[in-house]
Design a protein around this motif. Sequence first.
Motif, PDB file in Angstrom:
ATOM      1  N   ASN A   1     -39.298  27.822   3.307  1.00 37.62           N
ATOM      2  CA  ASN A   1     -37.860  28.028   3.507  1.00 37.62           C
ATOM      3  C   ASN A   1     -37.470  27.667   4.932  1.00 37.62           C
ATOM      4  O   ASN A   1     -38.159  28.036   5.881  1.00 37.62           O
TER       5      ASN A   1
ATOM      6  N   GLN B   1     -43.542  35.588  -8.439  1.00 33.99           N
ATOM      7  CA  GLN B   1     -42.420  34.859  -9.042  1.00 33.99           C
ATOM      8  C   GLN B   1     -42.645  34.554 -10.527  1.00 33.99           C
ATOM      9  O   GLN B   1     -41.881  33.791 -11.127  1.00 33.99           O
TER      10      GLN B   1
ATOM     11  N   TYR C   1     -30.921  31.257  -6.392  1.00 34.42           N
ATOM     12  CA  TYR C   1     -32.235  30.660  -6.623  1.00 34.42           C
ATOM     13  C   TYR C   1     -32.405  30.219  -8.077  1.00 34.42           C
ATOM     14  O   TYR C   1     -32.897  29.123  -8.363  1.00 34.42           O
TER      15      TYR C   1
ATOM     16  N   ASP D   1     -44.291  20.941  -8.205  1.00 39.63           N
ATOM     17  CA  ASP D   1     -43.391  21.583  -7.247  1.00 39.63           C
ATOM     18  C   ASP D   1     -44.266  22.542  -6.455  1.00 39.63           C
ATOM     19  O   ASP D   1     -44.755  23.535  -6.993  1.00 39.63           O
TER      20      ASP D   1
ATOM     21  N   HIS E   1     -47.197  30.094   1.535  1.00 43.32           N
ATOM     22  CA  HIS E   1     -46.861  28.672   1.438  1.00 43.32           C
ATOM     23  C   HIS E   1     -48.087  27.811   1.684  1.00 43.32           C
ATOM     24  O   HIS E   1     -48.217  26.730   1.122  1.00 43.32           O
TER      25      HIS E   1
ATOM     26  N   SER F   1     -43.080  24.151  -0.709  1.00 43.74           N
ATOM     27  CA  SER F   1     -41.729  24.704  -0.793  1.00 43.74           C
ATOM     28  C   SER F   1     -41.427  25.886   0.125  1.00 43.74           C
ATOM     29  O   SER F   1     -41.023  26.952  -0.339  1.00 43.74           O
TER      30      SER F   1
ATOM     31  N   ASP G   1     -32.908  26.534  -9.839  1.00 36.58           N
ATOM     32  CA  ASP G   1     -34.080  26.178 -10.638  1.00 36.58           C
ATOM     33  C   ASP G   1     -33.698  25.630 -12.009  1.00 36.58           C
ATOM     34  O   ASP G   1     -34.397  24.771 -12.553  1.00 36.58           O
TER      35      ASP G   1
HETATM   36  N1  ARG Z   1     -38.903  28.550  -1.480  1.00 29.53           N
HETATM   37  C1  ARG Z   1     -39.524  29.416  -2.436  1.00 29.53           C
HETATM   38  C2  ARG Z   1     -40.287  30.520  -1.705  1.00 29.53           C
HETATM   39  O1  ARG Z   1     -40.601  30.394  -0.556  1.00 29.53           O
HETATM   40  C3  ARG Z   1     -40.480  28.699  -3.344  1.00 29.53           C
HETATM   41  C4  ARG Z   1     -39.864  27.656  -4.236  1.00 29.53           C
HETATM   42  C5  ARG Z   1     -40.714  27.353  -5.419  1.00 29.53           C
HETATM   43  N2  ARG Z   1     -40.148  26.368  -6.285  1.00 29.53           N
HETATM   44  C6  ARG Z   1     -39.116  26.553  -7.129  1.00 29.53           C
HETATM   45  N3  ARG Z   1     -38.695  25.539  -7.837  1.00 29.53           N
HETATM   46  N4  ARG Z   1     -38.555  27.714  -7.258  1.00 29.53           N
HETATM   47  O2  ARG Z   1     -40.572  31.537  -2.302  1.00 29.53           O
END
Ligand code: ARG
Length: 594
Positions: A137, A354, A326, A132, A146, A135, A330
């Motif tokens: 937004n 994260q 979120y 993964d 990113h 990703s 997940d």
């Molecule tokens: N969209 C999220 C961001 O920009 C990252 C996602 C990462 N993947 C996940 N399965 N949470 O921070």
Amino acid sequence: SEKASCGSVRGELCDLFRTALSVSYPDVAADPVVAPCGNAKNGDYQCNNAMALFGKLKGAPNAPKAPRDVANAILGALPANDLVSETSLAGPGFINIRLNKDFLSKRLSNMLVNGLAGWAPAGYIGKKVVIDFSSPNVAKEMHVGHLRSTIIGDTLCRIFEYSGADVLRLNHVGDWGTQFGMLIEHMADTRKARVAAGGEDKDADEDVSDLQELYRAAKKRFDDEEEFKTRAREAVTRLQSGDPVSLAAWQRICAASRREFEAIYSRLGVTLQERGESFYNPMLKGVVDELKDAGVATIDDGATCVFVEGQSVPLIVQKSDGGFGYASTDMAALKHRLNEEKADWIVYVTDVGQSQHFELVFAAAKKAGWLVEGSGPKVSHVGFGLVLGEDGKRFRTRSGDLVRLVELLDEAKSRCAATLRERRVEAGEEVNEAEVEEAACAMGYGAVKYADLKNHRTTNYKFSFDDMLNLKGNTAVYLLYAHARIAGIVRKAEKDVYAAAATTPISLDHPKELELALHLCKLPEALEDAIAELAPNRVTDYLYDLSEKFNSFYVDCKVLGSEQEASRLLLCEATAVVMRKCFEMLGIKPLYRI
Ligand code: ARG
């Protein structure tokens, strides 16, 4: 470090010592600990089991008197083999190992004749690995974070793919959430205003041509205008209940975003399967209900939470207003990847910020019994640090905005193109624009990737075009030149090296030849380590060392026109082949002439 049986030299040594250990000390379980020698003077590898084993045996009847006795007993039980030429004891009980030259030479010839397939890290064939990564937004900026995720994730995918794993490259795009309400509502207002001014009553491309601007404008109204805020909230509800008009607007925004992401991915040569947060939307309620029914999740202050040991905060799987967020997504995604994708290993590549989120998600999944510590499918969070500007602060453009990625990549490329043109002109050569373009892409994009990958992923690093495009440092540009130079040597010889590889033995009599050969044979170990630590810099470190070992060989060992030309050309070609494999793992296009 240790590693179970595999295609690497270290792995083969491990196998030998595993046998030796079980023969010499059948009653004590011990995994072989084999590592390269810190000091090449002592040997090529060392086995470090004797000391710990001595400790374990203490007090037992007939216990050995010293760790060295243990080392000797292990050595006495080492099976006959063609790898090891010499062993010696050092210090309290280290076993130093010198490899057989002939073994290394044959391994290289074999690699040239049969290709690199046999050098891939073992144990991953047919394993399902879900990565993964990237990703971004929708409608928000795709920022350098990113970019890091994209670059690191792609390299991890490539290493797993080379190892024969069945890799699913997932783009967990942030394409669902409350922000869409204000975006849809703002777009509708823009259209109404257009109609009022005499325009046509239909969607216009320009509404989504600048998503950053759309986001900014909508956000400002959301914060400033109470009436707009209310409408935006209603729009979210309509979207979530599947209203076709809202869904169509949402899709337009996603499509526009996708085009922007694609511009980056195509430059970088990265492929991804989009499976955004919206994909899991229909599963959220079921997953949360399951967690509640199983008693894994409990209601706390109105919110549905999973409390896990050792964490100060719970994982909130449903907010007190009933909304999913979120974390809910997940949990649903993890379940889907385990049950539907049948993943053996799921890897998440995001910034270290994260880390706690993923610790919570993994712990909640263990609490739910979806994951079992020490057996079954594995999950890993690959965290990375920040990209900093030259000023040491978070990387931004002069205007204070986060840097636009396409512009960043284009600048790296155009700087390379300028340098290439200049060099041609200086050398009085004709400038072939198509060729310059190709080389500039390889160098520019390669430089951005390499500058990122060469740092351990958890460290913050400074983004500097001057540093990453430096012809002399540890950069992609330097390595691409190094590779082209080696390719040039082989080309100049005008010999069929592959035909020669089958018949001409590779001589390793010169110490520099031997050193180079040994390093070449360590490619599988670098890749094994990269996987074990999910650390791409293991590959860049290996590659840079290789170029240095080659240089030092080339200074002392004449190739073209020497008596050893035939054999040394094979070493040159083997170096080029291994460099190209590293470039491939790093997503960098090799150049044969620059
Ligand atoms: N969209 C999220 C961001 O920009 C990252 C996602 C990462 N993947 C996940 N399965 N949470 O921070």
